[in-house]
Design a protein around this motif. Structure first.
Motif, short mmCIF file in Angstrom:
data_model
loop_
_atom_site.label_atom_id
_atom_site.label_comp_id
_atom_site.label_asym_id
_atom_site.label_seq_id
_atom_site.Cartn_x
_atom_site.Cartn_y
_atom_site.Cartn_z
N ALA A 263 0.81 -1.07 -0.04
CA ALA A 263 0.01 -0.03 -0.10
C ALA A 263 0.93 1.26 0.06
CB ALA A 263 -0.99 -0.21 1.17
N TYR A 264 1.96 1.21 0.80
CA TYR A 264 3.01 2.28 0.66
C TYR A 264 3.43 2.71 -0.71
CZ TYR A 264 7.25 4.47 3.21
OH TYR A 264 8.24 5.51 3.39
N ARG A 265 3.58 1.62 -1.45
CA ARG A 265 4.14 1.86 -2.88
C ARG A 265 2.99 2.62 -3.64
NH1 ARG A 265 4.87 -4.46 -3.91
NH2 ARG A 265 6.87 -4.88 -2.35
N VAL A 266 1.96 2.01 -3.62
CA VAL A 266 0.69 2.83 -4.36
C VAL A 266 0.52 4.40 -3.82
CG1 VAL A 266 -1.42 2.78 -4.85
CG2 VAL A 266 -0.29 0.75 -4.69
N ARG A 267 0.80 4.59 -2.42
CA ARG A 267 0.67 5.86 -1.87
C ARG A 267 1.66 6.88 -2.52
NH1 ARG A 267 -0.20 3.29 3.34
NH2 ARG A 267 2.01 3.95 3.77
N ILE A 268 2.92 6.37 -2.65
CA ILE A 268 3.95 7.16 -3.33
C ILE A 268 3.81 7.49 -4.56
CG2 ILE A 268 6.52 7.12 -3.83
CD1 ILE A 268 6.77 4.99 -1.62
N ALA A 269 3.05 6.43 -5.27
CA ALA A 269 2.88 6.62 -6.81
C ALA A 269 1.99 7.65 -6.93
CB ALA A 269 2.53 5.31 -7.52
N LEU A 270 0.96 7.48 -6.15
CA LEU A 270 -0.26 8.72 -6.48
C LEU A 270 0.25 9.88 -5.95
CD1 LEU A 270 -3.12 6.50 -4.47
CD2 LEU A 270 -3.10 7.38 -6.66
N ASN A 271 1.11 10.05 -5.18
CA ASN A 271 1.67 11.29 -4.57
C ASN A 271 2.57 12.07 -5.74
OD1 ASN A 271 0.27 11.15 -2.10
ND2 ASN A 271 2.19 10.73 -0.95
N LEU A 272 3.38 11.06 -6.31
CA LEU A 272 4.20 11.55 -7.34
C LEU A 272 3.51 12.00 -8.45
CD1 LEU A 272 7.20 8.67 -7.09
CD2 LEU A 272 7.40 11.41 -6.97
N LYS A 273 2.41 11.42 -8.68
CA LYS A 273 1.60 11.82 -9.96
C LYS A 273 0.57 12.70 -9.70
CE LYS A 273 2.43 8.36 -13.01
NZ LYS A 273 3.19 8.51 -14.35
N GLY A 274 0.45 13.32 -8.06
CA GLY A 274 -0.36 14.23 -8.02
C GLY A 274 -1.98 13.85 -8.00
N ILE A 275 -2.10 12.70 -7.64
CA ILE A 275 -3.65 12.25 -7.80
C ILE A 275 -3.95 12.00 -6.22
CG2 ILE A 275 -5.09 10.16 -8.51
CD1 ILE A 275 -2.89 9.50 -10.32
N ALA A 276 -5.17 12.71 -6.05
CA ALA A 276 -5.84 12.66 -4.59
C ALA A 276 -6.83 11.56 -4.70
CB ALA A 276 -6.49 13.95 -4.51
N VAL A 277 -6.78 10.66 -3.52
CA VAL A 277 -7.75 9.48 -3.53
C VAL A 277 -8.37 9.58 -2.07
CG1 VAL A 277 -6.28 7.92 -5.01
CG2 VAL A 277 -6.16 8.01 -2.85
N GLU A 278 -9.30 9.04 -1.96
CA GLU A 278 -9.93 8.84 -0.28
C GLU A 278 -9.22 7.59 0.00
OE1 GLU A 278 -14.19 7.03 1.41
OE2 GLU A 278 -14.29 8.19 -0.41
N HIS A 279 -8.69 7.69 1.34
CA HIS A 279 -8.02 6.44 1.94
C HIS A 279 -8.98 5.70 2.71
CE1 HIS A 279 -3.96 7.40 0.52
NE2 HIS A 279 -4.44 8.57 0.54
#
Lengths: 212, 212
Positions: free
Chosen positions: A12-28
């Motif tokens: 999950a940590y990997r995906v959080r980093i990828a989302l942040n790098l891409k600037g994509i906001a999601v609900e957790h």
């Protein structure tokens, strides 16, 4: 989009980093692994594997497996790129990611350690299994980075990539288990450069609302 | 190109299938895993991880990790495609491949079973570990295929993909360990359709010159 995760899950940590790098906001949404919430019926309907992370798209489509999710994000949100452009360079980054996801993390995750305990091994033996797996695997990863010959601080180029998306959570895990990291200068330099970036720092386990 | 492999390695078997599907001829070089040839110094210079497969390109570049190699082949030889065109469909196929490579194969390969033996477990306990890992993992894979809802015989579409490249070697492994396969009709239908194709049949372990 909704990311089903858990603060301490490396995947999950990997995906959080990828989302942040891409600037994509999601609900957790939290699935508490130690309480077994990933095996509840409602979650198994979303992800029959009973694992986190799962990324629920706005139309209800559910994507699973962290590396497949990162590739999806790369294809649908190409900037900034998480893979180099050239095929051999892409293969090197993907091989490094697999070397962590399959050869290290899959062999030392909570599920495997729980199976060792079910076979009669104590916590210390389980921890030793994890330590040895991580130490051997990270030594191979250091060698992969040196063999590629790219200048630092990142593993394979001038910017963080899928390699660091896998590396930073694995080093976090390595410290939890007390792995000796002194022989891994390239990996540690890449990690330090990453942790100076908000995309990585904000994805850290301790920064998540469900951190204990 | 030279493929460094071993007849019974699931990961090398994946790459053999991909090469055959793409119609790419390579020289095969054997690294005998049970004799430890993958840990010889000359091979470690090629692949510091000491694993097969490794694909040596004509310019001497060495690519490692089967899934990274298959993605490289897909990018450099796009026809016939091993991944669907649409991003969600690609993510499903890649998730299935990861569910096999990381959640099943990485946890039941020879290296892990040897570590269990080093902890004092006998061959039968090691085999039981492999059987349980494969049975649980393949049940999740069957659910992933059903959830995707594509018509058969293949897992995710009208042609074999990276999914079957991982599935067929894993089912071969499942039979070696005596895993009960009756609850996996979609996976078995995909396998049967694959084995009718020369690209899969000719990649089978028994068809390799180093088969014992």
């Amino acid at each position: 989009m909704i990311l089903h995760g858990y603060w301490r899950s490396s995947a999950a940590y990997r995906v959080r980093i990828a989302l942040n790098l891409k600037g994509i906001a999601v609900e957790h949404r939290v699935r508490h692994l130690r309480r077994g919430e990933q095996r509840e019926a409602a979650y198994l309907r979303l992800n029959p594997q009973g694992l986190v992370p799962a990324l629920e798209l706005d139309d209800g489509t559910v994507l699973t497996q962290s590396l497949a999710i990162v590739e999806y994000l790369e294809e649908t949100h190409p900037e900034p790129p998480l893979l180099p452009r050239e095929a051999v360079a892409r293969a090197r980054v993907r091989a490094f990611a697999q070397a962590i996801a399959a050869e290290i993390h899959a062999v030392q995750n909570l599920k495997v350690l729980n199976r060792l305990k079910a076979l009669g091994h104590g916590q210390e033996e389980a921890n030793a299994w994890a330590r040895e797996t991580i130490a051997e695997g990270l030594a191979a990863c250091e060698a992969l980075v040196r063999a590629a010959g790219a200048p630092g601080p990142f593993c394979f180029g001038a910017a963080p990539s899928l390699a660091e998306i896998c590396l930073v959570p694995q080093l976090y895990n390595a410290r939890r288990f007390g792995v000796e990291l002194a022989g891994l200068p390239r990996l540690l330099a890449a990690e330090a450069a990453c942790l100076a970036l908000p995309a990585f720092a904000e994805a850290a386990p301790e920064r998540q609302p469900d951190a204990e």
